[in-house]
Design an enzyme around this catalytic site. Structure first.
Site, PDB file in Angstrom:
ATOM      1  N   CYS A 117       1.042  -1.164  -0.074  1.00 24.76           N
ATOM      2  CA  CYS A 117      -0.001   0.089   0.203  1.00 24.76           C
ATOM      3  C   CYS A 117       0.903   1.402  -0.052  1.00 24.76           C
ATOM      4  O   CYS A 117       0.528   2.136  -0.587  1.00 24.76           O
ATOM      5  CB  CYS A 117      -0.834   0.000   1.270  1.00 24.76           C
ATOM      6  SG  CYS A 117      -0.295  -0.009   2.791  1.00 24.76           S
ATOM      7  N   HIS A 285      -1.721   1.942   7.275  1.00 24.42           N
ATOM      8  CA  HIS A 285      -2.034   1.652   5.898  1.00 24.42           C
ATOM      9  C   HIS A 285      -2.329   2.791   5.161  1.00 24.42           C
ATOM     10  O   HIS A 285      -2.842   3.726   5.589  1.00 24.42           O
ATOM     11  CB  HIS A 285      -3.522   0.909   5.861  1.00 24.42           C
ATOM     12  CG  HIS A 285      -4.084   0.428   4.473  1.00 24.42           C
ATOM     13  ND1 HIS A 285      -3.171  -0.333   3.693  1.00 24.42           N
ATOM     14  CD2 HIS A 285      -5.162   0.467   3.932  1.00 24.42           C
ATOM     15  CE1 HIS A 285      -3.999  -0.699   2.696  1.00 24.42           C
ATOM     16  NE2 HIS A 285      -5.137  -0.001   2.904  1.00 24.42           N
ATOM     17  N   ASN A 307      -9.037   2.890  -1.409  1.00 26.67           N
ATOM     18  CA  ASN A 307      -8.355   1.990  -0.821  1.00 26.67           C
ATOM     19  C   ASN A 307      -7.475   1.273  -2.018  1.00 26.67           C
ATOM     20  O   ASN A 307      -7.616   1.471  -3.107  1.00 26.67           O
ATOM     21  CB  ASN A 307      -9.225   0.789  -0.150  1.00 26.67           C
ATOM     22  CG  ASN A 307      -8.402   0.180   0.957  1.00 26.67           C
ATOM     23  OD1 ASN A 307      -7.187   0.165   1.052  1.00 26.67           O
ATOM     24  ND2 ASN A 307      -9.154  -0.576   1.715  1.00 26.67           N
TER      25      ASN A 307
END
Length: 341
Positions: A117, A285, A307
């Site tokens: 990520c 994240h 996301n």
């Protein structure tokens, strides 16, 4: 004898898999959260047999990322956005609607079985800003694979990295182009295949790990030299955790990267405005903030966020999260930059 050993091995594997399954994916945990949730809805994004180790591995921002800060925006640019006042800010803003000639803003990337990520969110924001800065001329998808595999100071590839170092790498070393897995877009498309979160069997099983190798070469079908394909940042910087400053930055220059502290209940988010209610911390994240708005008759303020767990997670890959109190650290670590055009 061999048959007996095989069945004992199979029993052991089954036992270990069951015991490694994440309790927070159980129906009981989800129902507990559902009874408390007033502004958001839950659903099954991950099959309940998926291991906790795998899920924690998706949170790819290294815990020591604070050691790689970016300078403050005003320090870098020597200017402020004072020309934009509170009165100028709309109640709702969506970068996808503001810059319709930039398709990357609407795209949801997929990490696969890799804690990437930190590379995916940064290169996604960079791609958006390159298109915005060029008035839609440069729809150049910067390569998450190039960042993930070749930035040695950025961290540990699929085992986590430092977003601040990733932004600095764009300015110092540059990045080549590269789209999603199987897209055949650009010099270095992403090579880690999407995996099966849902358990329906349509993709490979999600397993811990994922590996990449740095290569200063483009795909054979791509006819641009590796070095000539590179794009660089002119400036990289951080934005303060002031909500108005973040809004001004997004409305002026495009999406920004944020670091979200993920808790167990977030993994089952589907729609509405997420607010942490139940469960322990899973890990930090990296995500991409595209805009903001208010939800429902109670006008709950939210950030609109992309996301990197594929479009079958959450609200087609996107989510809304409470805005205004640094909820889950969403406003605490905002990073961005400007492309060299």
């Amino acid at each position: 004898m061999e048959r007996k050993i095989y069945f004992l091995w199979l029993l052991l594997v089954t036992f270990l898999t069951i015991n490694d399954a994440a309790d927070f994916l159980s129906d009981a945990f989800m129902e507990k959260v559902r009874r408390k949730a007033k502004t958001w809805n839950l659903g099954r994004n991950f099959h309940e047999s998926i291991s906790e180790k795998y899920l924690r591995g998706l949170m790819g921002v290294h815990e020591e990322s604070y050691k790689y800060p970016l300078p403050d925006k005003q320090e870098v640019l020597g200017e402020s956005d004072d020309e934009i006042s509170l009165a100028d800010l709309p109640v709702d803003f969506d970068a996808r609607l503001r810059w319709t000639s930039c398709p990357t803003i609407s795209e949801i990337r997929e990490q696969g079985s890799c804690g990437s990520c930190w590379a995916i969110a940064t290169t996604s924001v960079m791609s958006d800003r390159l298109c915005i800065g060029s008035n839609g001329v440069m729809n150049f998808r910067l390569s998450g694979l190039d960042m993930l595999s070749c930035c040695a100071i950025c961290g540990f590839a699929c085992q986590g990295g430092y977003p601040g170092a990733a932004w600095a790498y764009w300015a110092r070393k540059g990045l080549v182009s590269g789209g999603d897995y199987g897209s055949q877009q650009g010099c270095q498309p992403y090579t880690i295949e999407p995996c099966d979160h849902s358990g329906n069997g349509s993709r490979p099983v999600c397993t811990v790990g994922g590996g990449v190798r740095c290569q200063h070469l483009c795909e054979p079908s791509y006819k641009v030299d590796f070095q000539r394909d590179k794009n660089f940042a002119s400036k990289v910087y951080s934005i303060s955790n002031d909500v108005l400053e973040i809004q001004k930055e997004i409305m002026t220059n495009g999406p920004v990267q944020a670091i979200l502290t993920v808790y167990e209940d977030f993994l089952s988010y589907k729609t509405g405005v997420y607010y942490h209610l139940e469960g322990e911390k899973v890990g930090p994240h990296a995500v991409r903030i595209l805009g903001w708005g208010v939800w429902g008759t109670k006008k709950v303020p939210y950030w609109l966020v992309a996301n990197s767990w594929g479009s079958d997670w959450g609200d087609n890959g996107f989510f809304h999260i409470f805005r205004g109190e640094n909820h889950c650290d969403i406003e605490g670590y905002i990073m961005a930059g400007l492309p060299k055009l």
